[in-house]
Design a protein around this motif. Sequence first.
Motif, PDB file in Angstrom:
ATOM      1  N   VAL A 293       7.338   3.592   3.386  1.00 40.59           N
ATOM      2  CA  VAL A 293       7.670   4.723   4.263  1.00 40.59           C
ATOM      3  C   VAL A 293       9.199   4.835   4.336  1.00 40.59           C
ATOM      4  O   VAL A 293       9.818   5.620   3.630  1.00 40.59           O
ATOM      5  CB  VAL A 293       7.035   4.548   5.666  1.00 40.59           C
ATOM      6  CG1 VAL A 293       7.282   5.777   6.520  1.00 40.59           C
ATOM      7  CG2 VAL A 293       5.526   4.295   5.540  1.00 40.59           C
ATOM      8  N   ARG A 294       9.815   4.002   5.152  1.00 42.02           N
ATOM      9  CA  ARG A 294      11.289   4.014   5.248  1.00 42.02           C
ATOM     10  C   ARG A 294      11.932   3.010   4.298  1.00 42.02           C
ATOM     11  O   ARG A 294      13.121   3.072   4.039  1.00 42.02           O
ATOM     12  CB  ARG A 294      11.726   3.672   6.665  1.00 42.02           C
ATOM     13  CG  ARG A 294      11.337   4.702   7.701  1.00 42.02           C
ATOM     14  CD  ARG A 294      11.817   4.258   9.084  1.00 42.02           C
ATOM     15  NE  ARG A 294      11.510   5.244  10.099  1.00 42.02           N
ATOM     16  CZ  ARG A 294      10.341   5.333  10.731  1.00 42.02           C
ATOM     17  NH1 ARG A 294       9.374   4.483  10.429  1.00 42.02           N
ATOM     18  NH2 ARG A 294      10.134   6.249  11.643  1.00 42.02           N
ATOM     19  N   GLY A 295      11.181   2.049   3.848  1.00 39.99           N
ATOM     20  CA  GLY A 295      11.692   1.040   2.919  1.00 39.99           C
ATOM     21  C   GLY A 295      12.284  -0.177   3.605  1.00 39.99           C
ATOM     22  O   GLY A 295      12.614  -1.167   2.960  1.00 39.99           O
TER      23      GLY A 295
ATOM     24  N   ASP B 232       0.832  -1.222   0.000  1.00 36.97           N
ATOM     25  CA  ASP B 232       0.000   0.000   0.000  1.00 36.97           C
ATOM     26  C   ASP B 232       0.858   1.260   0.000  1.00 36.97           C
ATOM     27  O   ASP B 232       0.478   2.286  -0.565  1.00 36.97           O
ATOM     28  CB  ASP B 232      -0.942   0.011   1.208  1.00 36.97           C
ATOM     29  CG  ASP B 232      -0.175   0.179   2.498  1.00 36.97           C
ATOM     30  OD1 ASP B 232       0.448  -0.793   2.934  1.00 36.97           O
ATOM     31  OD2 ASP B 232      -0.157   1.304   3.024  1.00 36.97           O
TER      32      ASP B 232
ATOM     33  N   THR C 189      10.968  -2.435   5.805  1.00 35.54           N
ATOM     34  CA  THR C 189      10.213  -3.693   5.835  1.00 35.54           C
ATOM     35  C   THR C 189      10.079  -4.281   4.421  1.00 35.54           C
ATOM     36  O   THR C 189      10.140  -5.496   4.253  1.00 35.54           O
ATOM     37  CB  THR C 189       8.820  -3.533   6.488  1.00 35.54           C
ATOM     38  OG1 THR C 189       8.145  -2.462   5.863  1.00 35.54           O
ATOM     39  CG2 THR C 189       8.904  -3.266   7.962  1.00 35.54           C
TER      40      THR C 189
HETATM   41  P1  AMP Z   1       8.540   0.802   5.545  1.00 33.67           P
HETATM   42  O1  AMP Z   1       9.356  -0.393   5.678  1.00 33.67           O
HETATM   43  O2  AMP Z   1       8.952   1.838   6.582  1.00 33.67           O
HETATM   44  O3  AMP Z   1       8.534   1.361   4.189  1.00 33.67           O
HETATM   45  O4  AMP Z   1       7.049   0.435   5.955  1.00 33.67           O
HETATM   46  C1  AMP Z   1       6.069   0.224   5.012  1.00 33.67           C
HETATM   47  C2  AMP Z   1       4.891  -0.452   5.665  1.00 33.67           C
HETATM   48  O5  AMP Z   1       4.410   0.348   6.739  1.00 33.67           O
HETATM   49  C3  AMP Z   1       3.744  -0.632   4.705  1.00 33.67           C
HETATM   50  O6  AMP Z   1       3.396  -1.988   4.731  1.00 33.67           O
HETATM   51  C4  AMP Z   1       2.615   0.209   5.250  1.00 33.67           C
HETATM   52  O7  AMP Z   1       1.430  -0.534   5.240  1.00 33.67           O
HETATM   53  C5  AMP Z   1       3.009   0.524   6.652  1.00 33.67           C
HETATM   54  N1  AMP Z   1       2.721   1.919   6.987  1.00 33.67           N
HETATM   55  C6  AMP Z   1       2.351   2.935   6.208  1.00 33.67           C
HETATM   56  N2  AMP Z   1       2.221   4.075   6.906  1.00 33.67           N
HETATM   57  C7  AMP Z   1       2.511   3.786   8.162  1.00 33.67           C
HETATM   58  C8  AMP Z   1       2.557   4.539   9.365  1.00 33.67           C
HETATM   59  N3  AMP Z   1       2.281   5.830   9.373  1.00 33.67           N
HETATM   60  N4  AMP Z   1       2.930   3.890  10.497  1.00 33.67           N
HETATM   61  C9  AMP Z   1       3.211   2.591  10.481  1.00 33.67           C
HETATM   62  N5  AMP Z   1       3.194   1.816   9.382  1.00 33.67           N
HETATM   63  C10 AMP Z   1       2.841   2.402   8.233  1.00 33.67           C
END
Ligand code: AMP
Length: 455
Positions: free
Chosen positions: A349-351, A346, A353
């Motif tokens: 954010v940070r990449g 979806d 996960t």
């Molecule tokens: P990342 O690894 O930081 O890019 O995290 C991406 C995942 O975090 C996606 O699977 C999103 O569904 C979820 N996500 C999106 N926005 C948020 C948020 N504000 N806080 C926590 N998780 C989020």
Amino acid sequence: MCGIFGIYPHKEAAKITYLGLYALQHRGEESAGIVTHNGSKPHIHKALGLVSEVFDKKAISSLKGDLAIGHVRYSTTGSSTLKNAQPFYVKTKNCHIAIAHNGNIVNAFQLQRQLEDKGALFQTTMDSEVIAHLIAHSPKRDYQEAIPWALAQLKGAYSLVLMFNNILIGSRDPLGFRPLCLGKLGAAYVLASETCVFDLIGAQYVRDILPGETVFIQKDKIDSIRPVIKKDCGFCIFEYIYFARPDSNIFEENVYQTRKKLGQQLAREFPVKADIVMPVPDSGTCAALGYAQHLGISYEMGMMRNHYIGRTFIQPDQAQRDFRVKVKLNPVKPILKDKKVVVIEDSIVRGTTSKVRIKTIREAGAKEVHMRVSCPPLISPCFYGIDFPTKKELIAAKHSIDWIRDFIGADSLEYLSKEGMLEAMPLPKDKFCTACFDGKYLIEPPKKISKYILE
Ligand code: AMP
């Protein structure tokens, strides 16, 4: 990011509020709380943890009264401590006030300073506390004047459920950033962040609280005022993309169907001839369905999610860095082996996960992994209630899509365009706040970025 709930008058107010918070758990997992009022005095129970961890039968039966408000918290200002758990309660000379807030008050820091100059003593580090102080400091004595006076001082995003003695109040900021719905359960009125709550407790959805509207609910009547009517709206588009539950209607439109449309639009813009389409569960599920159906590719659950990781989850001492991500999602190896896979996420954010998930899918035997994201790159922090980190932590604020593709280890990576995202929305595009995608803030952000209340 928080969930709020209120009910009045109902003889099982606390129990129904507990159920309401259960349905809103996805909006905040850090703390939960309920405040009730039995006509003469309030009862409070709140703690850190999930709703099921915070409340037991004894706690609920101690919450006497036919008026209740509740809150689940995901902190955007103020740290995650018990002191900062909501509803926030204060007793002033004339009244008991309790507040459950979803959003961010952009001018909280300035307001806090002004109130402290007048002698206010702040108990927490939450922006929501300024609302209580403003009500207490109002030159107007009557609640129907004091509360609008206090709210008129606020800049920012707020959906609020308030208890003012034995009156239940619901309010939305003039741009309507965060959702708030009104329902009916028998003779009682119900306020909730999302309509999925009404399904669970058997209430009828009545309508959304309008941007700039405040409703006052008393035993036998409901009054509404709308002192500010703005031409613009600032509905948070990210509620549709990630935050709200798919079985809810947000801003009067269904989230599941909207997410599917985002997936269809993504398929139009960036198709892949793949063997399977899979979501990152659960947030990518509806968009992945839309993507797969549009292209006629089979939809598979290539990863399963463990839903039972609470706050108290204990990691082994020698856990690898990605242990928490691994325990949450596990690949289904026979589904992935030798397949060309499209993974629908979806948002990135940070990449971090995404990187771990793609590695896991490859280790499970996938031949190629193509990631498609059902929103545009996130480039600006949110000051209105979604916990997006500072600009430097947002991977797309600093790096190109090609760079991110290499960082997360995908064979290809594409994001839905901003035009495509708006096209998929069920409401006209000028209704939305899209600041996290384009940096166009509808209310000027605070000078001090994030965590701006004194810690
Ligand atoms: P990342 O690894 O930081 O890019 O995290 C991406 C995942 O975090 C996606 O699977 C999103 O569904 C979820 N996500 C999106 N926005 C948020 C948020 N504000 N806080 C926590 N998780 C989020």
